[in-house]
Design an enzyme around this catalytic site. Structure first.
Site, PDB file in Angstrom:
ATOM      1  N   LYS A  78       0.864  -1.181   0.000  1.00  0.00           N
ATOM      2  CA  LYS A  78       0.000   0.000   0.000  1.00  0.00           C
ATOM      3  C   LYS A  78       0.901   1.232   0.000  1.00  0.00           C
ATOM      4  O   LYS A  78       1.959   1.234   0.646  1.00  0.00           O
ATOM      5  CB  LYS A  78      -0.858  -0.037   1.264  1.00  0.00           C
ATOM      6  N   SER A 153      -9.404   1.499   3.379  1.00  0.00           N
ATOM      7  CA  SER A 153      -8.634   2.312   2.470  1.00  0.00           C
ATOM      8  C   SER A 153      -7.646   1.514   1.617  1.00  0.00           C
ATOM      9  O   SER A 153      -7.208   2.005   0.579  1.00  0.00           O
ATOM     10  CB  SER A 153      -7.862   3.365   3.262  1.00  0.00           C
ATOM     11  N   SER A 177      -9.280  -0.936   7.442  1.00  0.00           N
ATOM     12  CA  SER A 177      -8.778  -0.670   6.092  1.00  0.00           C
ATOM     13  C   SER A 177      -8.159  -1.852   5.372  1.00  0.00           C
ATOM     14  O   SER A 177      -7.919  -1.787   4.178  1.00  0.00           O
ATOM     15  CB  SER A 177      -7.765   0.474   6.123  1.00  0.00           C
TER      16      SER A 177
END
Lengths: 489, 92, 471
Positions: A78, A153, A177
């Site tokens: 990420k 996210s 997330s």
């Protein structure tokens, strides 16, 4: 290739170490598929670095050296995890072009094991959001239906793993997330115990809540990755010094006689289809000799306000450093230093980030601190204590990961508080610091994946991974449906 | 309802410039936050003996010097800075 | 109307640890800009602080030396404000649970200046302004500080001076800071207010920031006192504000504040964990503390019979006092050594800094050897002083500069003989003396002394001479 994701890491390891495919070849396949992909999963693709690493692995294999199980396995991070020399943007205009000068510990560990980093994946800006749409490059698309969001996210990582353009991904989980996008995209998402995986190099959102998590095809894959990245890191004061992860070894453990608690409050307002699928999963567990028991955990109701007060406060402080002085965006024109900083920040941050910074500074500002921040901190303890009590009674808890399945892209949302309600099932885990794993347990009538969440006491990753793994085997991975795109091995 | 002045004060603390509509939105959101937080307002328990979510204590680094980063590496992120310094040019 | 002055000090003491408070970069003054930096002390996104063990140890040492209670649990907090000198946009400090509290420093008058608390925190970076441009050097960012906060117990600029000097002295003694004001390693913020004499109600205070000279601090306090009184006498109201002292004009001016509204939004730093201490640990540190200047001062005056003035000079710098302590081992009369230090040795050192450093070629045991020769009567003071000067220049022991015969001394018989000869040979001088010219005796004395090659005792010789002449 089967229609189900049955785990890919051991498979790739076998292919590479038996020289059935070269790491170079495999990496190129992934890079090609990334290039063709319409999922908008990647912010940065590291073609050169990936191929270079692949070459090294091939040389090792050629020389007859033994390689780590993760060596040569193409993966992603990420874009909130710091990678030296590789752009790390947090999907924010604020950090466009920012190349860190150091590696996050989790990444360094994987790199040293020979992991092949394909690129940095999309996310909600600074990890603030549950759709991945708060990204400066736009949202990622759900591989199961590209009109739908991936969740967030860590949406890019979830899309990449579900869409077969990465074998696995590291995400970050501050309030769900990792788990929520895993559930939306039909893969496994593990949020480890606070303090088990080093936060060093994870760009902070809510420091007391953040953990690096794993997005993988199966619980077994997640277990292999978790064992590799967890453990004490002297760079992180909150890292637990006593913890040695060995979850993979316990995957064969029998779960007969295990006590599984079902906290009723988690099921309030949950979509009927979701509820039914989880109830079916309970039946599967019952058939395996697990004792299922409903109970009440009323403290869960306080979690959302507590979470948002504390997390926004920490975020406001954590994000104050982006002032244009040392790195990242700096505005073009200004009349003095203060204006430079204000303009830089106003230009660099998106709406949701600004909103949370304002809320955070509001709850911390003089006159409100006691009423909000301090109170929330105390109630956090109350919730923690309630969960600890529950774990004296039950081995694991079973809940939905999200009250709903993935929603359409560009949906109009209500007030921020309504949006935050969607996080109700995931935030307690971060509030209490315990581990949680989202496991696919079926599909709704629209064909969108549904995830169930297994929670355990602190440092019980071995247990929850095993409970998830047993379910996957029992159901023959039928819920880990493979989407027809990307690299099929 | 939270006043406009309060919002501007918070924006100032946050080092953010807000336009008119953002100020209005922020007022509403902060109000929303108050209502949201009211849920926990009435809870009154003795918090003293309750557990912290993370019980680690005493994490220290030893007082031994490790090499710092080279100046040029540190200034990479600001295009090399100026004369070894981070540099903010004055504009008129 | 008469007024009472009320002053409280917040003193920042820079600790002389090897590394910074939250990373392993060197804590070093005077390096090239941005060369003692790493991603942690630059606050790069994703980095985390880790507390320097030594800083905790030093804070406890300081607390115990300042008569504080040490808290068994203390925590680190964030003090939030955005400024280019603060890389994380918050300073990690201790606000809610500082490491030490409730101490005091005792002034010579016996008055105790109470210390509210001591906390650990990090220093900010250095900003340089050139032609309106701003340059930032982060070397100082993350240097460990202790902040020592008093109660408003100080009631004159003299007391403030004494307090600060004592604090400085104690910090040096316990080895936690070199307290060099010129390098900014000790700085203080001064809170000043006045109130009608004897009143219980405190007046409105102003705060003078960043004083790094004791003299200027005293001047600033006196200036603020007069300014406050004048405003009050004219029916005005003091405005609570933060000020800067201007030495050129001996006045204060309002500082542009770092933020229009100072709202630091303190909260517990989630990146750092609790500091949990045991009583055993604290006791161990207590036992490792050296004798403090106050204790030494009392010992020198009461036990050694050294004058207060001399004792002050001896204890002022730890190096001097330590030297003294080691040079007096086994001596009955330690005053010889204190006189040497305050006399010959100090004269060989030009600046205060040199005195503080006290790097001299002569080792304490060499002084001890010298003093022992004097004490045993083997060497007289005159020869000793001359030898000392040579010792200080060369670093060689006393035996290099006095011969065997010098140290044998000289008997009274020998001296008497020499005196008789001198009287015979200088009849004129004897006459002059007898006619009342005291000086004439000095000439006689000089010639005898010369003959003894300095070994004789001048007083004794004078006595003998007088005896011979009067007969």
């Amino acid at each position: 290739m089967s229609d189900q994701k049955r785990g890919i890491i051991k498979h790739i390891h076998k292919l590479i170490s038996k020289k059935e495919i070269s790491c170079m070849e495999l990496t190129k396949k992934y890079l090609d598929e990334i290039d063709k992909s319409l999922l908008n999963a990647y912010i940065t693709v590291c073609e050169e670095d990936a191929l270079e690493q692949a070459k090294k692995i091939d040389e090792k294999v050629g020389a007859g050296e033994e390689i780590d199980i993760l060596a040569g396995v193409p993966m992603t991070l990420k874009d909130v995890i710091s990678t030296a020399g590789i752009e790390t943007t947090c999907a924010s205009k604020m950090l466009m072009g920012y190349k860190p000068i150091y590696d996050a510990t989790a990444w360094k560990t994987l790199k040293d094991k020979g992991a092949v980093l394909l690129g940095k994946t999309n996310m909600d800006e600074f990890a603030m959001g549950s759709s991945c749409e708060n990204s400066c490059i736009g949202g990622s698309k759900n591989p199961h239906n590209t009109d739908y969001v991936t969740g967030g996210s860590s949406g890019g990582g979830a899309a990449a793993v579900a869409g077969n353009i990465a074998a696995y991904a590291l995400g970050s989980d501050t309030g769900g997330s990792v788990r929520q996008p895993a559930s939306f995209c039909g893969i496994v998402g593990l949020k480890p115990t606070y303090g088990s995986v080093s936060r060093y190099g994870l760009i902070a959102y809510g420091s007391g809540f953040d953990q690096i998590g794993v997005l993988a095809q199966t619980a077994e894959d997640a277990s292999i990755i978790f064992d590799s990245i967890a453990g004490y890191d002297p760079m992180d004061s909150t890292s637990s010094p006593k913890y040695t992860p060995n979850s993979y070894e316990s995957l064969s453990g029998d779960i007969k006689g295990l006590k599984m608690g079902i906290p009723k409050e988690y099921y309030d307002g949950v979509d009927e289809e979701v509820r039914k699928l989880i109830e079916e999963a309970m039946k599967v567990y019952e058939s395996m000799g697990v004792k299922i028991e409903y109970f009440s955990l009323p403290e869960v109701k306080y979690t959302l306000p507590v979470y948002y007060i504390l997390v926004c406060a920490e975020a406001a402080s954590n994000l104050a450093r982006f002032d244009g002085v040392r790195y990242g965006h700096r505005t073009e024109h200004y009349k003095d230093v203060n204006e430079m900083m204000c303009k830089t920040r106003s230009e660099g941050f998106g709406a949701e980030v600004k909103r949370r910074i304002l809320l955070g500074n509001y709850v911390l500002s003089s006159g409100y601190y006691d009423a909000y921040y301090k109170k929330a901190q105390n109630i956090r303890k109350l919730i923690t204590s309630a969960f600890y009590k529950a774990f004296r009674e039950y081995d694991v808890l079973l809940t939905p990961t999200s009250p709903v399945t993935a929603f359409p892209m560009n949906k109009n949302y209500g007030s921020p508080q309504e949006v935050y309600l969607a996080d109700i099932c995931t935030v307690p885990v971060n509030t209490v610091g315990i581990p949680g794993i989202s496991v696919p347990c079926g599909f709704d009538s629209k064909g969108l994946p549904v995830g169930m969440q297994i929670l355990g006491d602190r440092f019980s990753e071995s247990k929850i991974l095993n409970v998830a793994h047993r379910y996957e085997i029992e159901t023959q991975y039928e819920n880990n449906k493979c989407v027809d795109m990307g690299v099929r091995l | 309802m939270i006043s406009r002045e309060e919002v501007l004060n918070i924006a100032n603390l946050s080092k953010l410039y807000l336009d008119e509509s953002e100020i209005e939105d922020a007022r509403k959101e902060m109000d929303g936050m108050i209502n949201f937080a009211k849920k926990i307002d009435k809870i009154d328990v003795d918090f003293k003996d309750l557990p912290e979510f993370n019980s680690i204590s005493n994490a220290f680094h030893e007082d031994e010097i490790k090499e710092s980063y080279p100046q040029n590496k540190i200034l990479e992120s600001v295009d090399g800075g100026k004369d070894g310094y981070f540099y903010i040019k004055k504009f008129n | 109307m008469r007024y009472d002055l009320v002053v409280g000090l917040e003193t920042h003491v820079e600790l002389n640890t090897k590394t910074k408070i939250f990373c392993n970069c060197a804590n070093k003054f005077g390096s090239e800009p941005n060369t003692n930096c790493c991603p942690i002390c630059l606050g790069h996104p994703g980095t985390l602080p880790k507390l320097n063990e030594k800083v905790v140890n030093f804070a406890i040492r300081a607390g115990l030396a300042l008569n504080c209670e040490v808290n068994l649990i203390s925590k680190m907090d964030r003090k939030n404000y955005v400024y280019p000198d603060l890389p994380k946009a918050y300073q990690i400090s201790q606000f809610y649970d500082p490491i030490c509290k409730n101490g005091y420093i005792e002034l010579d008058s016996g008055k105790k200046i109470r210390i509210n608390h001591i906390h650990m925190e990090e220093d900010a970076a250095k900003l340089v302004y050139k032609g309106g441009d701003t340059y930032v050097d982060y070397n100082r960012g993350g240097v460990p500080l202790l902040e020592v906060v008093t109660e408003p117990d100080i009631s004159s600029s003299d007391e403030a001076k004494e307090y600060l000097e004592k604090l400085q002295m104690i910090m040096r003694y316990i080895g936690v800071s070199d307290c060099k004001m010129q390098e900014g390693s000790i700085k203080c913020d001064v809170n000043v207010s006045v109130k009608p004499e004897g009143s219980d109600k405190l007046g409105i205070r102003t705060e003078i920031k960043n004083m790094n000279s004791i003299t200027f601090m005293a001047k600033a306090i006196d200036y603020e006192r007069e300014r406050h009184i004048e405003i009050i006498e004219n029916g005005g109201k003091i405005m609570q504000q933060t000020l800067r002292y201007l030495p050129e004009t001996n006045s204060t001016e309002s500082m542009r504040s770092k933020e229009d509204a100072q709202d630091y939004r303190y909260f517990r730093d989630p990146d750092l964990v609790d500091i949990v201490l045991t009583k055993e640990q604290i006791n161990e540190i207590r036992n490792s503390l050296p004798e403090l200047p106050g204790e030494r001062f009392k010992k020198y005056v009461n036990e050694f019979g050294i004058s207060e003035n001399d004792a002050v000079l001896l204890v002022k710098y730890k190096n001097v006092s330590d030297y003294f302590e080691s040079a007096i081992e086994g001596l009955k009369n330690v005053k010889t050594v204190s006189n040497f230090i305050i006399g010959q040795i100090f004269r060989s050192l030009e600046t205060e800094a040199e005195k503080e450093e006290f790097k001299i070629l002569t080792a304490p045991n060499q002084i001890n050897e010298l003093a022992k020769l004097i004490e045993s009567g083997k060497l007289n003071m005159n020869l000793a002083k001359k030898a000392l000067i040579k010792m200080l220049e060369s670093g060689k022991p006393v035996t290099e500069f006095v011969s065997e015969s010098d140290m044998k001394g000289i008997s009274r018989e020998e001296m008497k003989k020499m005196c008789e000869e001198a009287v015979k040979a200088n009849e004129n001088a004897v006459k002059d003396y007898l006619s009342g010219k005291e000086k004439a005796l000095k000439a006689l004395l000089g010639s005898v002394m010369k003959q003894t090659r300095g070994r004789g005792n001048a007083q004794e010789i004078e006595e003998i001479l007088k005896g011979i002449i009067v007969k």
